[in-house]
Design a protein around this motif. Structure first.
Motif, PDB file in Angstrom:
ATOM      1  N   LYS A   1      10.327  96.594  76.603  1.00 28.66           N
ATOM      2  CA  LYS A   1      10.661  95.858  75.386  1.00 28.66           C
ATOM      3  C   LYS A   1      12.178  95.810  75.246  1.00 28.66           C
ATOM      4  CE  LYS A   1       9.723  95.587  70.430  1.00 28.66           C
ATOM      5  NZ  LYS A   1       9.084  96.227  69.254  1.00 28.66           N
ATOM      6  N   LEU A   2      12.728  94.624  75.289  1.00 26.84           N
ATOM      7  CA  LEU A   2      14.185  94.475  75.358  1.00 26.84           C
ATOM      8  C   LEU A   2      14.736  93.636  74.203  1.00 26.84           C
ATOM      9  CD1 LEU A   2      14.411  93.758  79.196  1.00 26.84           C
ATOM     10  CD2 LEU A   2      14.862  95.934  78.044  1.00 26.84           C
ATOM     11  N   ASP A   3      14.179  93.818  73.017  1.00 24.06           N
ATOM     12  CA  ASP A   3      14.608  93.007  71.878  1.00 24.06           C
ATOM     13  C   ASP A   3      16.091  93.202  71.560  1.00 24.06           C
ATOM     14  OD1 ASP A   3      12.030  92.193  71.774  1.00 24.06           O
ATOM     15  OD2 ASP A   3      11.494  93.251  69.932  1.00 24.06           O
ATOM     16  N   ASP A   4      16.529  94.456  71.510  1.00 20.18           N
ATOM     17  CA  ASP A   4      17.938  94.724  71.201  1.00 20.18           C
ATOM     18  C   ASP A   4      18.852  94.159  72.282  1.00 20.18           C
ATOM     19  OD1 ASP A   4      17.225  96.007  68.899  1.00 20.18           O
ATOM     20  OD2 ASP A   4      17.405  98.037  69.719  1.00 20.18           O
ATOM     21  N   GLU A   5      18.440  94.352  73.527  1.00 23.08           N
ATOM     22  CA  GLU A   5      19.243  93.838  74.637  1.00 23.08           C
ATOM     23  C   GLU A   5      19.306  92.314  74.596  1.00 23.08           C
ATOM     24  OE1 GLU A   5      17.037  96.162  74.787  1.00 23.08           O
ATOM     25  OE2 GLU A   5      18.186  97.905  75.465  1.00 23.08           O
TER      26      GLU A   5
ATOM     27  N   GLN B   1      24.571  87.339  72.044  1.00 23.15           N
ATOM     28  CA  GLN B   1      25.885  87.408  71.401  1.00 23.15           C
ATOM     29  C   GLN B   1      27.001  87.332  72.439  1.00 23.15           C
ATOM     30  OE1 GLN B   1      26.466  87.727  67.968  1.00 23.15           O
ATOM     31  NE2 GLN B   1      28.633  87.451  68.405  1.00 23.15           N
ATOM     32  N   ASP B   2      26.853  88.083  73.524  1.00 25.71           N
ATOM     33  CA  ASP B   2      27.893  88.104  74.564  1.00 25.71           C
ATOM     34  C   ASP B   2      28.054  86.735  75.217  1.00 25.71           C
ATOM     35  OD1 ASP B   2      28.309  90.761  74.051  1.00 25.71           O
ATOM     36  OD2 ASP B   2      27.170  91.497  75.777  1.00 25.71           O
ATOM     37  N   VAL B   3      26.926  86.119  75.574  1.00 23.13           N
ATOM     38  CA  VAL B   3      26.981  84.812  76.236  1.00 23.13           C
ATOM     39  C   VAL B   3      27.522  83.757  75.277  1.00 23.13           C
ATOM     40  CG1 VAL B   3      25.632  82.993  77.346  1.00 23.13           C
ATOM     41  CG2 VAL B   3      25.114  85.386  77.829  1.00 23.13           C
ATOM     42  N   PHE B   4      27.106  83.832  74.018  1.00 25.65           N
ATOM     43  CA  PHE B   4      27.583  82.880  73.015  1.00 25.65           C
ATOM     44  C   PHE B   4      29.105  82.956  72.889  1.00 25.65           C
ATOM     45  CE2 PHE B   4      28.872  81.913  68.656  1.00 25.65           C
ATOM     46  CZ  PHE B   4      28.348  80.644  68.489  1.00 25.65           C
ATOM     47  N   GLU B   5      29.629  84.155  72.731  1.00 26.22           N
ATOM     48  CA  GLU B   5      31.075  84.311  72.577  1.00 26.22           C
ATOM     49  C   GLU B   5      31.811  83.840  73.829  1.00 26.22           C
ATOM     50  OE1 GLU B   5      32.035  88.275  71.383  1.00 26.22           O
ATOM     51  OE2 GLU B   5      30.934  88.133  69.486  1.00 26.22           O
ATOM     52  N   GLU B   6      31.229  84.104  74.987  1.00 22.88           N
ATOM     53  CA  GLU B   6      31.853  83.653  76.238  1.00 22.88           C
ATOM     54  C   GLU B   6      31.919  82.133  76.300  1.00 22.88           C
ATOM     55  OE1 GLU B   6      30.796  83.622  81.008  1.00 22.88           O
ATOM     56  OE2 GLU B   6      30.042  85.277  79.770  1.00 22.88           O
ATOM     57  N   GLU B   7      30.820  81.467  75.932  1.00 23.01           N
ATOM     58  CA  GLU B   7      30.786  80.003  75.987  1.00 23.01           C
ATOM     59  C   GLU B   7      31.725  79.380  74.956  1.00 23.01           C
ATOM     60  OE1 GLU B   7      29.405  78.104  78.201  1.00 23.01           O
ATOM     61  OE2 GLU B   7      28.521  79.796  79.275  1.00 23.01           O
ATOM     62  N   ILE B   8      31.768  79.956  73.760  1.00 18.74           N
ATOM     63  CA  ILE B   8      32.686  79.448  72.738  1.00 18.74           C
ATOM     64  C   ILE B   8      34.130  79.612  73.200  1.00 18.74           C
ATOM     65  CG2 ILE B   8      33.604  79.842  70.415  1.00 18.74           C
ATOM     66  CD1 ILE B   8      30.982  78.362  70.361  1.00 18.74           C
ATOM     67  N   ASN B   9      34.448  80.772  73.750  1.00 18.29           N
ATOM     68  CA  ASN B   9      35.808  81.015  74.229  1.00 18.29           C
ATOM     69  C   ASN B   9      36.178  80.074  75.370  1.00 18.29           C
ATOM     70  OD1 ASN B   9      36.543  83.049  72.423  1.00 18.29           O
ATOM     71  ND2 ASN B   9      35.618  84.653  73.672  1.00 18.29           N
ATOM     72  N   ASN B  10      35.216  79.777  76.243  1.00 21.39           N
ATOM     73  CA  ASN B  10      35.478  78.823  77.325  1.00 21.39           C
ATOM     74  C   ASN B  10      35.879  77.462  76.757  1.00 21.39           C
ATOM     75  OD1 ASN B  10      34.898  80.680  79.327  1.00 21.39           O
ATOM     76  ND2 ASN B  10      32.787  79.994  79.620  1.00 21.39           N
ATOM     77  N   TYR B  11      35.161  77.032  75.725  1.00 17.68           N
ATOM     78  CA  TYR B  11      35.455  75.736  75.105  1.00 17.68           C
ATOM     79  C   TYR B  11      36.813  75.760  74.407  1.00 17.68           C
ATOM     80  CZ  TYR B  11      34.783  71.530  72.248  1.00 17.68           C
ATOM     81  OH  TYR B  11      34.920  70.295  71.657  1.00 17.68           O
ATOM     82  N   VAL B  12      37.072  76.827  73.676  1.00 17.96           N
ATOM     83  CA  VAL B  12      38.346  76.945  72.957  1.00 17.96           C
ATOM     84  C   VAL B  12      39.518  76.960  73.936  1.00 17.96           C
ATOM     85  CG1 VAL B  12      39.749  78.434  71.476  1.00 17.96           C
ATOM     86  CG2 VAL B  12      37.324  78.110  70.972  1.00 17.96           C
ATOM     87  N   HIS B  13      39.382  77.706  75.025  1.00 17.53           N
ATOM     88  CA  HIS B  13      40.469  77.785  76.004  1.00 17.53           C
ATOM     89  C   HIS B  13      40.687  76.447  76.702  1.00 17.53           C
ATOM     90  CE1 HIS B  13      39.734  82.408  76.273  1.00 17.53           C
ATOM     91  NE2 HIS B  13      40.454  82.067  75.226  1.00 17.53           N
ATOM     92  N   ALA B  14      39.590  75.737  76.997  1.00 18.83           N
ATOM     93  CA  ALA B  14      39.726  74.411  77.607  1.00 18.83           C
ATOM     94  C   ALA B  14      40.431  73.460  76.643  1.00 18.83           C
ATOM     95  CB  ALA B  14      38.349  73.867  77.988  1.00 18.83           C
TER      96      ALA B  14
END
Length: 306
Positions: free
Chosen positions: A207-211, A217-230
């Protein structure tokens, strides 16, 4: 906070990209509902959609419009200063309406049915808040909370955004989260193989609900940062192109050339220009003509050392 990125995506489905777009473009977002604690909880949760920005809480970090205007003025003249998102909680609604006229980048709690500093907050109050905000904002969003598991979002006015970037971000999040969880489960299942353990223990281990929430959250922040940096690279490029045009350059840079130069491969050009306008208060619409950018063409590559 109760509402993680994953929880909001699951609850809002197709409305989540629209909410994300509103936050990225710094539209005022109103959070309206009858449970004051839930309203404040979601208000703070929404600010995490732009983790690259510095969160300011009204009445804790500033108390007057002149203070927040000074912050925005510094943003306008310094690209390196952190952009801001403002959180206005339920208990300070009346103070915000009395003291603030410009709500750019605000997430504002409106606790329906509650009394705030002697004022009963009703649907009429919500209408008044919208009217007040729209005096100095082109648009605003309203997120309504019917229950902890029922929330909906809409804009007061139509948006021209294609939502391509936001839909792409959500799609990447869900795909990458699924792939990561599948890899983890395979490894865990392999490690448990041959062991004399009950089905209950195996299910608990797998059961990996927390993970799942942390991965999202980690992937979301990474994708947002990629867009902001571009987008930040685009600001640098377009600023130079504008300068070159002022010096007499007349060649053109296509949308494809721009995206290749900044290392970005998705979204509509008009959406990118709107995001840049919201984030850095720079309007490069004068550089756009007939689907191309007025600029220096092949000279672009030399800016990045290629």
């Amino acid at each position: 906070m109760t509402y993680s990125i994953l929880r909001m995506i699951e609850l809002m489905n197709d409305q989540f990209p629209l909410l994300l777009n509103a936050v990225l473009e710094r539209m005022p977002v109103i959070i309206a509902g009858e449970d004051i604690e839930l309203v404040d909880d979601i208000t703070e949760s929404i600010t995490t959609l732009c983790s690259h920005r510095h969160k300011l809480v009204f009445w804790r970090d500033f108390t007057s419009e002149s203070e927040i205007l000074a912050v925005w003025e510094e943003e306008k003249h310094n690209y390196e200063v952190n952009r801001t998102v403002v959180c206005g909680l339920s208990g300070n609604l009346r103070l915000a309406l009395d003291r603030i006229s410009r709500f750019t980048g605000w997430v504002l709690a409106v606790p329906l049915g509650s009394t705030v500093l002697g004022v009963e907050v009703t649907e009429r109050t919500l209408d008044d808040v919208v009217t007040h905000i729209l005096r100095n904002s082109g648009n605003c969003g309203i997120l309504r909370i019917s229950s902890p598991s029922s929330i909906s979002f809409s804009l007061v006015r139509h948006t021209d955004s294609t939502l391509n970037v936001e839909n792409r971000i959500v799609s990447k999040i869900l795909v990458r989260k699924k792939q990561s969880l599948e890899r983890i489960r395979r490894l865990l299942t392999k490690s448990l193989r041959g062991m004399n353990v009950s089905e209950h223990i195996i299910n608990a281990v797998l059961k990996l609900d927390d993970e799942s929430e942390k991965l999202t959250q980690d992937v979301f922040e990474e994708e947002i940062n990629n867009y902001v940096h571009a987008a930040r690279r685009a600001v640098t490029l377009l600023s130079r192109i504008r300068l070159a045009r002022e010096l007499g350059a007349s060649t053109t840079l296509t949308e494809r050339n721009l995206y290749e130069a900044i290392g970005w491969d998705g979204g509509d050009l008009a959406d990118l220009i709107r995001f840049i306008r919201a984030e850095w208060q720079e309007d490069f619409s004068d550089c756009i003509k007939m689907g191309t950018l007025s600029g220096l063409g092949a000279w672009v590559d030399s800016m990045w050392g290629t």
